[in-house]
Design a protein around this motif. Sequence first.
Motif, PDB file in Angstrom:
ATOM      1  N   VAL A 123       8.245  -0.363 -11.301  1.00 51.32           N
ATOM      2  CA  VAL A 123       9.312  -0.469 -10.301  1.00 51.32           C
ATOM      3  C   VAL A 123       8.801  -1.160  -9.038  1.00 51.32           C
ATOM      4  N   ILE A 124       7.634  -0.750  -8.531  1.00 52.76           N
ATOM      5  CA  ILE A 124       7.171  -1.346  -7.274  1.00 52.76           C
ATOM      6  C   ILE A 124       6.611  -2.755  -7.486  1.00 52.76           C
ATOM      7  N   SER A 125       6.196  -3.066  -8.711  1.00 52.92           N
ATOM      8  CA  SER A 125       5.774  -4.446  -8.970  1.00 52.92           C
ATOM      9  C   SER A 125       6.952  -5.390  -8.807  1.00 52.92           C
ATOM     10  N   GLU A 126       8.152  -4.910  -9.132  1.00 58.21           N
ATOM     11  CA  GLU A 126       9.382  -5.701  -8.967  1.00 58.21           C
ATOM     12  C   GLU A 126       9.923  -5.591  -7.541  1.00 58.21           C
ATOM     13  N   ALA A 127      10.018  -4.360  -7.033  1.00 57.33           N
ATOM     14  CA  ALA A 127      10.638  -4.132  -5.720  1.00 57.33           C
ATOM     15  C   ALA A 127       9.692  -4.446  -4.566  1.00 57.33           C
ATOM     16  N   GLY A 128       8.404  -4.556  -4.844  1.00 58.39           N
ATOM     17  CA  GLY A 128       7.416  -4.721  -3.785  1.00 58.39           C
ATOM     18  C   GLY A 128       7.453  -6.038  -3.054  1.00 58.39           C
ATOM     19  N   VAL A 129       8.240  -6.995  -3.521  1.00 55.80           N
ATOM     20  CA  VAL A 129       8.389  -8.257  -2.790  1.00 55.80           C
ATOM     21  C   VAL A 129       9.330  -8.104  -1.598  1.00 55.80           C
ATOM     22  N   HIS A 130       9.932  -6.938  -1.462  1.00 51.49           N
ATOM     23  CA  HIS A 130      10.800  -6.652  -0.313  1.00 51.49           C
ATOM     24  C   HIS A 130      10.060  -6.986   0.980  1.00 51.49           C
ATOM     25  N   PRO A 131      10.729  -7.616   1.950  1.00 49.79           N
ATOM     26  CA  PRO A 131      10.034  -8.057   3.170  1.00 49.79           C
ATOM     27  C   PRO A 131       9.415  -6.942   3.994  1.00 49.79           C
ATOM     28  N   LYS A 132       9.855  -5.701   3.840  1.00 46.77           N
ATOM     29  CA  LYS A 132       9.276  -4.611   4.625  1.00 46.77           C
ATOM     30  C   LYS A 132       8.019  -4.038   3.981  1.00 46.77           C
ATOM     31  N   VAL A 133       7.713  -4.425   2.763  1.00 46.00           N
ATOM     32  CA  VAL A 133       6.533  -3.891   2.078  1.00 46.00           C
ATOM     33  C   VAL A 133       5.299  -4.668   2.516  1.00 46.00           C
ATOM     34  N   ALA A 134       4.325  -3.946   3.074  1.00 49.59           N
ATOM     35  CA  ALA A 134       3.090  -4.568   3.555  1.00 49.59           C
ATOM     36  C   ALA A 134       1.927  -4.347   2.601  1.00 49.59           C
ATOM     37  N   SER A 135       1.950  -3.254   1.845  1.00 52.18           N
ATOM     38  CA  SER A 135       0.872  -2.967   0.904  1.00 52.18           C
ATOM     39  C   SER A 135       1.394  -2.077  -0.212  1.00 52.18           C
ATOM     40  N   LYS A 220       0.699  -8.995  -2.296  1.00 46.54           N
ATOM     41  CA  LYS A 220       0.522  -7.876  -1.369  1.00 46.54           C
ATOM     42  C   LYS A 220      -0.807  -7.174  -1.655  1.00 46.54           C
ATOM     43  N   PRO A 221      -1.559  -6.796  -0.615  1.00 42.25           N
ATOM     44  CA  PRO A 221      -2.805  -6.056  -0.847  1.00 42.25           C
ATOM     45  C   PRO A 221      -2.516  -4.757  -1.587  1.00 42.25           C
ATOM     46  N   SER A 222      -3.401  -4.411  -2.541  1.00 41.51           N
ATOM     47  CA  SER A 222      -3.117  -3.297  -3.439  1.00 41.51           C
ATOM     48  C   SER A 222      -4.292  -2.333  -3.539  1.00 41.51           C
ATOM     49  N   ALA A 263      -4.153  15.837  -4.518  1.00 41.29           N
ATOM     50  CA  ALA A 263      -3.245  15.354  -3.478  1.00 41.29           C
ATOM     51  C   ALA A 263      -3.987  14.832  -2.256  1.00 41.29           C
ATOM     52  N   ARG A 264      -5.106  15.466  -1.905  1.00 42.19           N
ATOM     53  CA  ARG A 264      -5.853  15.016  -0.719  1.00 42.19           C
ATOM     54  C   ARG A 264      -6.384  13.607  -0.920  1.00 42.19           C
ATOM     55  N   GLU A 265      -7.018  13.354  -2.063  1.00 50.02           N
ATOM     56  CA  GLU A 265      -7.595  12.033  -2.311  1.00 50.02           C
ATOM     57  C   GLU A 265      -6.518  10.957  -2.406  1.00 50.02           C
ATOM     58  N   VAL A 266      -5.401  11.285  -3.048  1.00 50.71           N
ATOM     59  CA  VAL A 266      -4.307  10.321  -3.162  1.00 50.71           C
ATOM     60  C   VAL A 266      -3.712  10.050  -1.780  1.00 50.71           C
ATOM     61  N   SER A 267      -3.550  11.083  -0.979  1.00 50.76           N
ATOM     62  CA  SER A 267      -3.030  10.910   0.382  1.00 50.76           C
ATOM     63  C   SER A 267      -3.965  10.043   1.220  1.00 50.76           C
ATOM     64  N   ASP A 268      -5.261  10.293   1.106  1.00 51.11           N
ATOM     65  CA  ASP A 268      -6.232   9.500   1.863  1.00 51.11           C
ATOM     66  C   ASP A 268      -6.159   8.029   1.469  1.00 51.11           C
ATOM     67  N   LEU A 269      -5.937   7.768   0.188  1.00 44.83           N
ATOM     68  CA  LEU A 269      -5.836   6.380  -0.272  1.00 44.83           C
ATOM     69  C   LEU A 269      -4.605   5.706   0.335  1.00 44.83           C
ATOM     70  N   ILE A 270      -3.499   6.430   0.390  1.00 43.01           N
ATOM     71  CA  ILE A 270      -2.275   5.889   0.994  1.00 43.01           C
ATOM     72  C   ILE A 270      -2.472   5.655   2.479  1.00 43.01           C
ATOM     73  N   ILE A 271      -3.129   6.593   3.167  1.00 38.21           N
ATOM     74  CA  ILE A 271      -3.406   6.431   4.596  1.00 38.21           C
ATOM     75  C   ILE A 271      -4.289   5.220   4.836  1.00 38.21           C
ATOM     76  N   GLU A 272      -5.252   5.007   3.954  1.00 42.30           N
ATOM     77  CA  GLU A 272      -6.114   3.819   4.064  1.00 42.30           C
ATOM     78  C   GLU A 272      -5.295   2.547   3.913  1.00 42.30           C
ATOM     79  N   ALA A 273      -4.386   2.534   2.955  1.00 45.71           N
ATOM     80  CA  ALA A 273      -3.534   1.357   2.745  1.00 45.71           C
ATOM     81  C   ALA A 273      -2.597   1.138   3.933  1.00 45.71           C
ATOM     82  N   ALA A 274      -2.235   2.209   4.614  1.00 44.55           N
ATOM     83  CA  ALA A 274      -1.355   2.102   5.780  1.00 44.55           C
ATOM     84  C   ALA A 274      -2.111   1.648   7.017  1.00 44.55           C
ATOM     85  N   ALA A 275      -3.405   1.979   7.080  1.00 43.18           N
ATOM     86  CA  ALA A 275      -4.171   1.696   8.293  1.00 43.18           C
ATOM     87  C   ALA A 275      -4.673   0.267   8.349  1.00 43.18           C
TER      88      ALA A 275
END
Length: 275
Positions: A123-135, A220-222, A263-275
């Motif tokens: 789903v995100i491979s298709e929808a991820g081209v949305h202009p608001k998606v940064a990573s 997009k960076p992944s 959940a902690r490790e997955v959350s940290d990975l998302i935070i890294e992608a956001a930062a």
Amino acid sequence: MTPIDTIPAPGQATDGIRASRRGFGLALAGLSGLLALDAGTAHAARPASAGHGIKNAVLVHGAYADGSCWSDVIGRLQRAGLNATAVQNPLTSLADDVAATRRILDLQDGPTVLVAHSWGGTVISEAGVHPKVASLVYVAARAPDAGEDFASLAARYPKPPASAGLVHAGGFAQLSEAAFLEDFAGDIEPARARVLYACQGRIADTLFDARTTEAAWHSKPSWYAVSTNDRTISPEFERFLAARMKAKTIELRASHLSLISHAREVSDLIIEAAA
């Protein structure tokens, strides 16, 4: 009036003032030290922060699940200062799931990290081209290229045990309880796994037949979290997908539901992608 002989001499007065100033300075120094200690303690107690990067995270669940599977991750992201929103996929078709994801992306107020588990990676491979998606962040997820026959690609790797537990009825399918508990949620406490089983989304029989027209990970960076004990998608296949997209990759000793058991490790990975 004060008797003249009780008035200190000029040198004595100066010494007294200096002593008072020294005492006052020491008091200030002690107070500053306490404040610094308090500030350091408060800083240490704060959760990891997303910093000044992306402030939004949109989370896309996979097959045999629903948006509630992100609950543990969402709480951590919120404490880190991210605005987190879970998509509720209908699981009726790729087009329907992409539309549901785009509707949530449209509501975001700025750059967003788009996260997916399992089928949600398609789903995100298709929808991820949305202009608001940064990573993009993939969690034990599919990651097809545009137009790719993903089933044929997956067939090059060991067949995961969970696929034998599919139960079909009325054009939809779900995992049997045994397959869900042993192969899908193998490292989740059994009582909780049974609750997740009761909440699982039924997928259309034709869901996995669709092909994407986009592959957002090209532009997009992944990031990718491999589940090394996965019995729903082959860990070897996950590693291939992560390497192909040149994703920043971590490996978790987890079942397919690493977003819950780790959940902690997955959350940290998302935070890294956001930062």
